[in-house]
Write an enzyme that holds these catalytic residues in place. Structure first.
Site, PDB file in Angstrom:
ATOM      1  N   ILE A 139       0.837  -1.206   0.000  1.00  0.00           N
ATOM      2  CA  ILE A 139       0.000   0.000   0.000  1.00  0.00           C
ATOM      3  C   ILE A 139       0.873   1.257   0.000  1.00  0.00           C
ATOM      4  CG2 ILE A 139      -1.913  -1.248   1.041  1.00  0.00           C
ATOM      5  CD1 ILE A 139      -1.334   0.108   3.721  1.00  0.00           C
ATOM      6  N   GLY A 140       2.046   1.095  -0.640  1.00  0.00           N
ATOM      7  CA  GLY A 140       3.005   2.189  -0.672  1.00  0.00           C
ATOM      8  C   GLY A 140       4.079   1.999   0.375  1.00  0.00           C
TER       9      GLY A 140
ATOM     10  N   ILE B  79      15.503  -4.037  11.194  1.00  0.00           N
ATOM     11  CA  ILE B  79      14.968  -3.157  10.160  1.00  0.00           C
ATOM     12  C   ILE B  79      15.274  -3.821   8.814  1.00  0.00           C
ATOM     13  CG2 ILE B  79      15.076  -0.847   9.137  1.00  0.00           C
ATOM     14  CD1 ILE B  79      13.796  -1.014  12.002  1.00  0.00           C
TER      15      ILE B  79
ATOM     16  N   PRO C  44      16.363  -0.265   5.601  1.00  0.00           N
ATOM     17  CA  PRO C  44      16.411   1.046   6.272  1.00  0.00           C
ATOM     18  C   PRO C  44      15.845   2.178   5.431  1.00  0.00           C
ATOM     19  CG  PRO C  44      18.544  -0.056   6.388  1.00  0.00           C
ATOM     20  CD  PRO C  44      17.683  -0.883   5.484  1.00  0.00           C
ATOM     21  N   LYS C  45      15.904   2.036   4.104  1.00  0.00           N
ATOM     22  CA  LYS C  45      15.390   3.125   3.260  1.00  0.00           C
ATOM     23  C   LYS C  45      13.864   3.143   3.279  1.00  0.00           C
ATOM     24  CE  LYS C  45      17.455   4.454  -0.618  1.00  0.00           C
ATOM     25  NZ  LYS C  45      17.947   4.326  -2.000  1.00  0.00           N
TER      26      LYS C  45
ATOM     27  N   LYS D 199       9.894  -6.345  13.565  1.00  0.00           N
ATOM     28  CA  LYS D 199       8.572  -5.995  14.084  1.00  0.00           C
ATOM     29  C   LYS D 199       7.936  -4.970  13.148  1.00  0.00           C
ATOM     30  CE  LYS D 199       9.996  -5.320  18.516  1.00  0.00           C
ATOM     31  NZ  LYS D 199      10.057  -5.379  20.000  1.00  0.00           N
ATOM     32  N   GLY D 200       6.768  -4.492  13.525  1.00  0.00           N
ATOM     33  CA  GLY D 200       6.094  -3.489  12.702  1.00  0.00           C
ATOM     34  C   GLY D 200       6.809  -2.153  12.790  1.00  0.00           C
TER      35      GLY D 200
ATOM     36  N   GLY E  16       5.348   0.598  10.421  1.00  0.00           N
ATOM     37  CA  GLY E  16       4.553   1.529   9.611  1.00  0.00           C
ATOM     38  C   GLY E  16       3.718   2.512  10.403  1.00  0.00           C
ATOM     39  N   GLU E  17       3.377   2.174  11.624  1.00  0.00           N
ATOM     40  CA  GLU E  17       2.508   3.048  12.397  1.00  0.00           C
ATOM     41  C   GLU E  17       3.227   3.730  13.554  1.00  0.00           C
ATOM     42  OE1 GLU E  17      -1.687   0.833  11.394  1.00  0.00           O
ATOM     43  OE2 GLU E  17      -0.805   0.406  13.322  1.00  0.00           O
TER      44      GLU E  17
HETATM   45 MO1  MOS Z   1      -4.128   0.122   9.663  1.00  0.00          MO
HETATM   46  S1  MOS Z   1      -5.382   1.456  10.562  1.00  0.00           S
HETATM   47  O1  MOS Z   1      -4.687  -1.317  10.474  1.00  0.00           O
HETATM   48  O2  MOS Z   1      -4.346   0.054   8.024  1.00  0.00           O
END
Ligand code: MOS
Length: 730
Positions: free
Chosen positions: A469-470, A617, A620-621, A689-690, A692-693
């Site tokens: 999703i990008g 990671i 890294p980019k 780990k995650g 993106g958020e």
């Molecule tokens: Mo995220 S809000 O679970 O795309």
């Protein structure tokens, strides 16, 4: 492959390809306009007609009549579908509101009709000729007004209580008790929801823009009553989602209905920008109360976080207290989440649901506590660090380096130059201040599968229904397969976003990067085994490198091993109890410098810096891109984003990007991102780990804290627009 014991040494540790800042493998397609998005499928649907959705003009009530005579007679019109002729359109379990209204209307701009015509302009023009009459009933649109009626949500969001909060708070030497509010926010990703749909007999094909392919198949099946095996969904490129595309929306359902109405000919349908605001979902507004009590030395003895939000009947709450349950120590604690009924469009997940808004309150309250204690805010967080789940001390964190992030971040930013007394630093007309906040976001893992093959040329192909999703999924999946199979990245083909491929974790909740690459790892390990077996190699000492398979002094090229027929393997990663036996989360620290115009109250972010701990990671980019994007979104949350509710009629008024403000280039200064060198063996075989958020979590509070440091004005109602600041400046 079951992942239920911590990872040991494995082929990901070589880090020849993984961990390298390689360019996006899909970068050229994206930048040359040759990646096919859902609305641009003239390659597969050259004869597509166009659909245009007419949304409800009321928020709540009934459709009394629909007169479509003029619309039907309009040029180019092929079909008009409403609830009267649509056939079965049920509410999928995952949805709160139906994707097609009628006769009852559940929210403003809920789809009432789709007009299908030869051109987009014809469809839109005809939609304006539909005459719909409604019987409006009263609705609830004001969170503040219905707060007292809020109840405990039925979705399992628990209240929590440990020790005796009330007693400890009453006795605390230093206390903060404040109320914070956050507004409704809209995802407003670059690509609006869009779908091209076509039928062949009873088989439906959708080219759509979606984060979770297997959920999309399930929900389309429930909505239209079509068997899952008759639904083929493809979403290879997605122009952003931020959670708004976790579930199919009206574009997919109405395009499918429109195509069926014209005999299966493809129909393409995109929501117009204003429809994204009121037809789809949003992050619900919250009211939050934070109480923190501490000893004079800064040790927290009592902490409580309560949150109120609203949703349509049957919906869910914004779980703002999430982070407060795990971020700081303190023996006496409670959290409570309350949900009221609001008849606004459906509230749902938006990037870091829970934490993103919870930390806007918690991390501002911590700043207020630090000030009362006359303690440095970084130091306050360090002394309240915990290495165990404060609600359940027998449960440790899988990995937690909040303190490392705080110290490293402070050092890189130059935090020691901060003057703790507000309003002291001037740069011309600008009052300059510094603020900081911790970052925290859960690490969720999800079952994820993939198929990996090698052909006679030694080319590795990965297929999984994972989406990009990008975020960079194509790239980190290519890196994973390249590392595991011992080939360069340009010898890997990654195929994503197709429901005919093995089901993956999909993209959501920052679980996609770690989970989907772990699924590819599982499939690659299975493929390595079958290669070794075919060659008669001992699978314990076999090495895959430089396009070759080596064991002892034997070496065979991958292409030779694959042979004319090629080899392929499929597997999935299934996560066991490690996410329960250990608290798994990602951590960080944000540091921000702002300027507040002493004459106008305008706030400009001058510098942002953050340090983050999120396991390995993978790239890294692309990880940095995720974090700077999230930090940018945090600037929007702090200073601009506000979906304004018309409390009389129940809709979001500022429904375009001229009025719903998000940061533009000129709003964003230099952003510094640093990743701690970390592995989390309990998270997955990738030890990642995650990410993106995480970068969004806390950054808005750091900005609010910097504004206070700059000009001495505390704003507890986000966003911090200049009208709220100017009247309070000395
Ligand atoms: Mo995220 S809000 O679970 O795309």
């Amino acid at each position: 492959m079951k992942f239920d014991t911590p990872a040991t040494a494995n082929p990901t540790d070589r880090m020849k390809v993984l961990g390298q800042p390689i360019d996006r493998v899909d970068g050229k397609l994206k930048t040359t306009g040759t990646a096919h998005y859902a609305y641009e499928r003239s390659d597969v649907a050259p004869d597509a007609a166009y659909g245009y959705i007419l949304g409800s003009a009321i928020a709540k009530g009934r459709i009394e009549s629909i007169d479509d005579a003029d619309a039907k007679a309009a040029p180019g019109v092929l079909a008009i579908v409403t609830y009267k002729n649509a056939g079965t359109v049920a509410k999928a379990k995952a949805h709160t509101a139906r994707m097609l209204a009628g006769p009852d209307v559940q929210h403003y701009d809920q789809a009432v009709a789709v007009v299908v015509a030869e051109t987009f302009e014809q469809a839109r023009a005809a939609a304006k000729l539909l005459r719909v009459t409604y019987a409006r009933t009263a609705g609830s649109f004001d969170l503040e007004a219905v707060k007292a009626s809020a109840t405990k949500p039925k979705d399992g969001t628990p209240d929590t209580a440990v020790g005796n909060f009330a007693g400890a708070f009453a006795k605390a030497a230093v206390k903060v008790d404040e109320r914070y509010t956050t507004p409704d926010q809209s995802h407003q990703m670059m690509e609006p929801h869009s779908t091209t749909a076509a039928w062949k007999g009873d088989k439906l094909t959708l080219w759509t823009s979606n984060q979770m392919i297997n959920w999309a198949v399930r929900d389309m099946s429930e909505t239209l009553g079509v068997a899952k095996e008759n639904i083929h969904i493809m979403s290879p490129y997605v122009g952003g989602g931020f959670g708004s595309k976790l579930w199919i929306r009206s574009d997919a359902v109405m395009a499918a209905l429109g195509s069926r109405a014209i005999g299966g000919r493809p129909v393409k349908l995109a929501l117009a920008r204003p429809q994204v605001m009121n037809n789809t979902t949003h992050r619900p507004a919250t009211i939050q109360r934070l109480r923190i009590g501490a000893q004079k030395d800064g040790k927290i003895t009592a902490i409580a976080h309560e949150s109120w939000s609203g949703d349509l009947p049957g919906g869910g709450p914004e779980t703002a207290p999430n982070a407060t349950r795990l971020l700081y120590a303190g023996a006496n604690r409670m959290t409570a989440t309350r949900l009221a009924v609001l008849d606004l469009p459906e509230g749902n997940a938006m990037r870091a649901p829970g934490e993103a808004v919870g930390l806007l309150a918690l991390e501002a309250a911590m700043d207020e506590l630090a000030e009362k204690l006359k303690m440095d805010p970084v130091q306050l967080r360090i002394i309240n660090d915990t290495q165990v789940d404060p609600e359940k001390p027998s449960r440790q964190f899988s990995q937690r380096d909040l303190v490392g992030c705080l110290k490293t971040g402070a050092e890189r930013f130059g935090w020691n130059k901060r003057n703790p007394v507000p309003g002291q630093i001037r740069d011309g007309r600008w009052l300059v201040g510094m603020g900081m906040a911790s970052a925290f976001r859960d690490n969720v893992t999800m079952k994820s599968g993939a198929r990996v093959g090698i052909d006679k040329k030694g080319v590795v192909t990965v297929a999984t229904d994972m989406t990009d999703i990008g975020t960079g999924s194509y790239t980190i999946i290519a890196q994973t397969a390249a590392e595991l199979m011992g080939v360069p990245v340009d010898k890997v083909i990654v195929l994503l976003g197709d429901s005919s491929f093995p089901a993956s974790s999909g993209s959501g909740g920052q679980w996609g990067g770690n989970s989907s690459t772990a699924g590819v790892y599982a499939a690659c390990m299975a493929l390595r085994d079958s290669v070794a077996r075919k060659l008669g190699f001992n699978s314990t000492d076999v090495v895959f490198e430089d396009g070759k398979v080596k064991s002892g002094n034997r070496s065979v090229s991958l292409s030779e091993a694959a042979g004319d027929a090629g080899l392929s393997a499929e597997d999935s990663i299934e996560f066991g109890d490690l996410t329960k036996t250990y608290a798994q989360a990602t951590f960080g620290a944000h540091f921000v410098e702002v300027g507040v115009d002493s004459a106008t109250g305008e706030i400009r972010v001058r510098r942002m810096s953050g340090a983050f701990a999120a396991g390995r990671i993978l790239n890294p980019k692309s990880a940095r891109s995720q974090v700077i994007g999230a930090m940018t979104m945090g600037v929007g949350a702090a200073l601009m984003e506000d979906a304004v509710v018309d409390k009389r009629f129940g809709y979001f008024v500022n429904h375009d990007l001229a009025e719903y403000h998000v940061p533009a280039h000129a709003d964003i200064p230099m952003q510094d991102v640093f990743f701690m060198d970390e592995l989390d063996e309990k998270s997955s075989p990738m030890k990642a780990k995650g990410i993106g958020e995480l970068g969004l979590c806390g950054v808005g509070a750091a900005i609010a804290n910097a504004v206070y440091n700059a000009c001495g004005v505390r704003i507890r109602e986000y966003p911090l627009t200049l009208d709220k600041v100017i009247g309070k400046m000395a």
